[in-house]
Scaffold this motif. Structure first.
Motif: not given
Length: 401
Positions: A203-207, A210-218
């Motif tokens: 769960s931590r790895a998935e979170v 997703l946070l890193e992917e969201n940061r790159k998209l932003q």
């Protein structure tokens, strides 16, 4: 409406008999909902949390498929006074654990039945075996009627010794069964904790992913938006899109006019100024600017008109005719070498294209035979240093030949 805690032995109510709320600020929380339509991961976690709550409350009338909305758990059974976030499985408040009205390890009926069979089956076998041995001994070594009294006492002593041995064997077997049961429980608990740790790590790895992917998209989205970040630290972009020499001067102009710009639901004040400067500098088509700023044609026209009015009111004072000594003091060396002190201003006439007027007289006054379209002409004066010092009123395209 008064609520009552459904935990065994709790019976905490949200209101007393007089209808007043308790002063300790208790809160009541319903059982977790099994969310089946939000992805496999969410469905699995919510299902396990719902089962864990049911096992923690340990009431036979609470079933997984049907839990009444009136069955609530009060805040006394959580460390922090409320349930943890559904995806935070490592939090101690993921399941109510305090003052649950029962103790022991929460197990299912099948686990209990299996453990009872393991405890009882070896004892039964020993008893049956000892029973058979006693029967054989009794059958084979049954004393005859004419045995003496000493033989009879010896026989009773042997039976007592045999019974004491059987009791000792049974006690040892019972202790061994209890030890085996403890080992089984510990192994099961260790296995469950290992599985929980693996799930937590996943769960931590998935979170984190997703946070890193969201940061790159932003970050990528901010680079495409036409705002302060689009022009910051890039002088070439500022010169190309606005005509101003650097970002600092652009900010100075913006700070001078932003308090007077009207509010817009689609654009910020900086975007209103940038849109106006881009249209003046690049003469981009209106439809293209609408696509760039994601606004309608009507919104762009009103924003452009309002911003032009504010720029004229706030920056019009900067266009003035300087004194002769100011011109000579700031004149470039090339002008002094060529013209001496005879030059004061550079005059130019420029022409811009406009839409075709609906009025016939205005249409005739603005049509330029040289350009073949409707235009407006302005006479401007520029100092040798390059600053605009004079702008005339607008004239139709047919003026000045």
């Amino acid at each position: 409406m008064a609520h009552t805690c459904c935990v065994i032995g709790c019976n905490v109510r949200s209101r007393d008999r007089k209808g007043n709320k308790p002063e300790n600020g208790l809160s009541f929380h319903s059982f977790p909902t099994w969310k089946q339509h939000e992805g496999a991961r969410v469905a699995d976690v919510t299902k396990r949390q719902r089962l864990a709550w049911i096992a923690a409350v340990k009431r036979p009338d609470i079933k997984f498929s049907s839990i009444s909305k009136h069955l609530l758990v009060c805040s006394r059974h959580f460390h922090s006074g409320k349930p943890a976030y559904v995806m935070d499985e490592t939090n101690p408040d993921w399941v109510p654990v305090l003052h649950m009205g029962h103790s022991g390890i929460l197990t299912s009926n099948s686990d209990r039945r299996r453990r009872r069979q393991k405890q009882r089956s070896p004892v039964r076998e020993v008893v049956e075996c000892e029973g058979e041995a006693c029967a054989e001994v009794t059958h084979e070594e049954q004393p005859e009627l004419d045995t003496t009294e000493d033989q009879h006492h010896d026989h009773l002593a042997k039976e007592a010794a045999g019974q004491s041995c059987v009791g000792q064997v049974e006690a040892e077997l019972a202790a061994a069964n209890v030890e085996n049961l403890d080992l089984t429980v510990r192994h099961t608990e260790a296995t469950r904790q290992t599985k929980d740790c693996v799930c937590c790590e996943q769960s931590r790895a998935e979170v984190n992913r997703l946070l890193e992917e969201n940061r790159k998209l932003q970050s990528q989205l901010k680079k495409t938006e036409l705002n302060e970040n689009f022009l910051k630290d890039d002088t070439e972009k500022v010169r190309y899109y606005t005509g101003l020499p650097c970002f600092v001067i652009l900010l100075a102009v913006f700070n001078n006019v932003k308090a007077f710009l009207p509010a817009s639901q689609k654009l910020t004040h900086f975007q209103m100024l940038l849109l106006t400067l881009m249209r003046l500098r690049l003469d981009l088509p209106v439809q293209h600017l609408c696509h760039l700023f994601n606004i309608s044609h009507k919104t762009l026209s009103s924003v452009f008109t309002d911003t032009i009015d504010v720029l004229y009111a706030r920056l019009g004072a900067l266009v003035h005719w300087p004194e002769r000594h100011c011109l000579q003091a700031t004149m470039p060396p090339q002008f002094i070498e060529t013209f001496g002190k005879r030059v004061a201003i550079i005059v130019d006439c420029f022409e811009i294209r406009i839409e075709r007027p609906s009025n016939l007289k205005a249409r005739a006054q603005t049509y330029s035979h040289c350009k073949g379209t409707h235009t407006m002409k302005y006479l401007i004066g520029i100092t040798p240093l390059g600053a605009i010092s004079f702008i005339s009123k607008g004239w139709g395209g047919c003026s000045f030949g």
